[in-house]
Design a protein around this motif. Sequence first.
Motif, PDB file in Angstrom:
ATOM      1  N   GLN A  11       0.812  -1.221   0.000  1.00 48.44           N
ATOM      2  CA  GLN A  11       0.000   0.000   0.000  1.00 48.44           C
ATOM      3  C   GLN A  11       0.847   1.274   0.000  1.00 48.44           C
ATOM      4  O   GLN A  11       0.521   2.253   0.658  1.00 48.44           O
ATOM      5  CB  GLN A  11      -0.966  -0.008   1.185  1.00 48.44           C
ATOM      6  CG  GLN A  11      -1.902  -1.189   1.175  1.00 48.44           C
ATOM      7  CD  GLN A  11      -2.723  -1.291   2.429  1.00 48.44           C
ATOM      8  OE1 GLN A  11      -2.552  -0.532   3.363  1.00 48.44           O
ATOM      9  NE2 GLN A  11      -3.629  -2.256   2.458  1.00 48.44           N
ATOM     10  N   GLU A  12       1.963   1.240  -0.718  1.00 43.14           N
ATOM     11  CA  GLU A  12       2.846   2.387  -0.896  1.00 43.14           C
ATOM     12  C   GLU A  12       3.355   2.976   0.421  1.00 43.14           C
ATOM     13  O   GLU A  12       3.634   4.169   0.523  1.00 43.14           O
ATOM     14  CB  GLU A  12       2.155   3.467  -1.730  1.00 43.14           C
ATOM     15  CG  GLU A  12       1.821   2.992  -3.127  1.00 43.14           C
ATOM     16  CD  GLU A  12       1.211   4.073  -3.996  1.00 43.14           C
ATOM     17  OE1 GLU A  12       1.396   5.259  -3.696  1.00 43.14           O
ATOM     18  OE2 GLU A  12       0.545   3.704  -4.973  1.00 43.14           O
ATOM     19  N   GLN A  13       3.503   2.150   1.435  1.00 45.50           N
ATOM     20  CA  GLN A  13       4.057   2.588   2.713  1.00 45.50           C
ATOM     21  C   GLN A  13       5.554   2.305   2.720  1.00 45.50           C
ATOM     22  O   GLN A  13       6.045   1.437   2.001  1.00 45.50           O
ATOM     23  CB  GLN A  13       3.400   1.848   3.872  1.00 45.50           C
ATOM     24  CG  GLN A  13       1.931   2.135   4.036  1.00 45.50           C
ATOM     25  CD  GLN A  13       1.333   1.297   5.151  1.00 45.50           C
ATOM     26  OE1 GLN A  13       1.761   0.178   5.403  1.00 45.50           O
ATOM     27  NE2 GLN A  13       0.326   1.846   5.801  1.00 45.50           N
ATOM     28  N   THR A  14       6.262   3.047   3.545  1.00 42.27           N
ATOM     29  CA  THR A  14       7.695   2.809   3.719  1.00 42.27           C
ATOM     30  C   THR A  14       8.035   2.844   5.203  1.00 42.27           C
ATOM     31  O   THR A  14       7.287   3.390   6.016  1.00 42.27           O
ATOM     32  CB  THR A  14       8.553   3.875   3.006  1.00 42.27           C
ATOM     33  OG1 THR A  14       8.267   5.154   3.559  1.00 42.27           O
ATOM     34  CG2 THR A  14       8.320   3.874   1.513  1.00 42.27           C
ATOM     35  N   CYS A  15       9.153   2.265   5.554  1.00 38.60           N
ATOM     36  CA  CYS A  15       9.728   2.433   6.884  1.00 38.60           C
ATOM     37  C   CYS A  15      11.235   2.532   6.695  1.00 38.60           C
ATOM     38  O   CYS A  15      11.789   2.016   5.728  1.00 38.60           O
ATOM     39  CB  CYS A  15       9.331   1.296   7.820  1.00 38.60           C
ATOM     40  SG  CYS A  15      10.069  -0.286   7.433  1.00 38.60           S
ATOM     41  N   GLU A  16      11.872   3.229   7.604  1.00 35.81           N
ATOM     42  CA  GLU A  16      13.315   3.450   7.504  1.00 35.81           C
ATOM     43  C   GLU A  16      13.956   3.168   8.848  1.00 35.81           C
ATOM     44  O   GLU A  16      13.358   3.417   9.892  1.00 35.81           O
ATOM     45  CB  GLU A  16      13.605   4.892   7.100  1.00 35.81           C
ATOM     46  CG  GLU A  16      13.082   5.245   5.725  1.00 35.81           C
ATOM     47  CD  GLU A  16      13.333   6.702   5.376  1.00 35.81           C
ATOM     48  OE1 GLU A  16      13.468   7.530   6.300  1.00 35.81           O
ATOM     49  OE2 GLU A  16      13.398   7.000   4.181  1.00 35.81           O
ATOM     50  N   PHE A  17      15.162   2.661   8.802  1.00 38.14           N
ATOM     51  CA  PHE A  17      15.929   2.467  10.010  1.00 38.14           C
ATOM     52  C   PHE A  17      17.410   2.462   9.686  1.00 38.14           C
ATOM     53  O   PHE A  17      17.798   2.368   8.525  1.00 38.14           O
ATOM     54  CB  PHE A  17      15.506   1.205  10.769  1.00 38.14           C
ATOM     55  CG  PHE A  17      15.532  -0.045   9.954  1.00 38.14           C
ATOM     56  CD1 PHE A  17      16.624  -0.875   9.977  1.00 38.14           C
ATOM     57  CD2 PHE A  17      14.448  -0.390   9.174  1.00 38.14           C
ATOM     58  CE1 PHE A  17      16.651  -2.031   9.218  1.00 38.14           C
ATOM     59  CE2 PHE A  17      14.456  -1.557   8.428  1.00 38.14           C
ATOM     60  CZ  PHE A  17      15.561  -2.367   8.456  1.00 38.14           C
ATOM     61  N   ILE A  18      18.232   2.554  10.705  1.00 40.14           N
ATOM     62  CA  ILE A  18      19.676   2.685  10.542  1.00 40.14           C
ATOM     63  C   ILE A  18      20.344   1.325  10.707  1.00 40.14           C
ATOM     64  O   ILE A  18      19.996   0.550  11.591  1.00 40.14           O
ATOM     65  CB  ILE A  18      20.243   3.694  11.561  1.00 40.14           C
ATOM     66  CG1 ILE A  18      19.698   5.074  11.248  1.00 40.14           C
ATOM     67  CG2 ILE A  18      21.768   3.697  11.538  1.00 40.14           C
ATOM     68  CD1 ILE A  18      20.062   6.124  12.256  1.00 40.14           C
ATOM     69  N   LEU A  41       7.676 -16.822   7.060  1.00 46.66           N
ATOM     70  CA  LEU A  41       6.222 -16.720   7.200  1.00 46.66           C
ATOM     71  C   LEU A  41       5.793 -15.942   8.443  1.00 46.66           C
ATOM     72  O   LEU A  41       4.766 -15.274   8.435  1.00 46.66           O
ATOM     73  CB  LEU A  41       5.595 -18.115   7.229  1.00 46.66           C
ATOM     74  CG  LEU A  41       5.804 -18.943   5.964  1.00 46.66           C
ATOM     75  CD1 LEU A  41       5.213 -20.317   6.151  1.00 46.66           C
ATOM     76  CD2 LEU A  41       5.195 -18.245   4.764  1.00 46.66           C
ATOM     77  N   SER A  42       6.572 -16.052   9.514  1.00 42.99           N
ATOM     78  CA  SER A  42       6.141 -15.406  10.756  1.00 42.99           C
ATOM     79  C   SER A  42       7.163 -14.434  11.333  1.00 42.99           C
ATOM     80  O   SER A  42       6.910 -13.819  12.366  1.00 42.99           O
ATOM     81  CB  SER A  42       5.816 -16.466  11.807  1.00 42.99           C
ATOM     82  OG  SER A  42       6.975 -17.228  12.102  1.00 42.99           O
ATOM     83  N   GLY A  43       8.319 -14.272  10.687  1.00 44.16           N
ATOM     84  CA  GLY A  43       9.367 -13.402  11.201  1.00 44.16           C
ATOM     85  C   GLY A  43       8.992 -11.933  11.121  1.00 44.16           C
ATOM     86  O   GLY A  43       8.249 -11.510  10.241  1.00 44.16           O
ATOM     87  N   GLN A  44       9.508 -11.164  12.076  1.00 41.51           N
ATOM     88  CA  GLN A  44       9.248  -9.728  12.114  1.00 41.51           C
ATOM     89  C   GLN A  44      10.522  -8.981  12.440  1.00 41.51           C
ATOM     90  O   GLN A  44      11.366  -9.473  13.182  1.00 41.51           O
ATOM     91  CB  GLN A  44       8.190  -9.402  13.167  1.00 41.51           C
ATOM     92  CG  GLN A  44       6.847 -10.002  12.882  1.00 41.51           C
ATOM     93  CD  GLN A  44       5.787  -9.518  13.860  1.00 41.51           C
ATOM     94  OE1 GLN A  44       6.076  -8.798  14.805  1.00 41.51           O
ATOM     95  NE2 GLN A  44       4.561  -9.898  13.627  1.00 41.51           N
ATOM     96  N   LYS A  51       7.690  -0.615  16.851  1.00 43.02           N
ATOM     97  CA  LYS A  51       6.802  -1.135  15.822  1.00 43.02           C
ATOM     98  C   LYS A  51       7.443  -2.361  15.168  1.00 43.02           C
ATOM     99  O   LYS A  51       8.630  -2.374  14.897  1.00 43.02           O
ATOM    100  CB  LYS A  51       6.561  -0.046  14.776  1.00 43.02           C
ATOM    101  CG  LYS A  51       5.579  -0.405  13.697  1.00 43.02           C
ATOM    102  CD  LYS A  51       5.385   0.782  12.752  1.00 43.02           C
ATOM    103  CE  LYS A  51       4.455   0.416  11.627  1.00 43.02           C
ATOM    104  NZ  LYS A  51       4.291   1.530  10.680  1.00 43.02           N
ATOM    105  N   SER A  52       6.650  -3.398  14.941  1.00 42.97           N
ATOM    106  CA  SER A  52       7.141  -4.616  14.294  1.00 42.97           C
ATOM    107  C   SER A  52       6.600  -4.706  12.877  1.00 42.97           C
ATOM    108  O   SER A  52       5.414  -4.501  12.647  1.00 42.97           O
ATOM    109  CB  SER A  52       6.709  -5.847  15.088  1.00 42.97           C
ATOM    110  OG  SER A  52       7.355  -5.878  16.331  1.00 42.97           O
ATOM    111  N   ILE A  53       7.479  -5.016  11.950  1.00 40.40           N
ATOM    112  CA  ILE A  53       7.118  -5.157  10.542  1.00 40.40           C
ATOM    113  C   ILE A  53       7.280  -6.627  10.160  1.00 40.40           C
ATOM    114  O   ILE A  53       8.394  -7.166  10.228  1.00 40.40           O
ATOM    115  CB  ILE A  53       8.036  -4.293   9.639  1.00 40.40           C
ATOM    116  CG1 ILE A  53       8.014  -2.840  10.059  1.00 40.40           C
ATOM    117  CG2 ILE A  53       7.663  -4.457   8.172  1.00 40.40           C
ATOM    118  CD1 ILE A  53       6.701  -2.139   9.866  1.00 40.40           C
TER     119      ILE A  53
END
Length: 70
Positions: A11-18, A41-44, A51-53
């Motif tokens: 859905q055109e979302q992004t997340c960023e991290f270092i 299948l279940s990893g985050q 927040k978990s992706i």
Amino acid sequence: MQFIVTCFLEQEQTCEFIVYGSSEYDAFQTFERTLHSLNPLSGQITLSDGKSIPVTRILAYRVDPIKPLF
């Protein structure tokens, strides 16, 4: 050195991290190893804000260097 990983999600979302590494390639490899170590299948991935992706939501990603301030 610090690098920013941008994950492109559904859905055109992004997340960023270092990610830290001695080179852009090293940071890329670190992120790849992290992804491969998780259950597909279940990893985050847990971000610093708690927040978990789910790995299944990551469609693509890129690694870019963070330029020093001075």
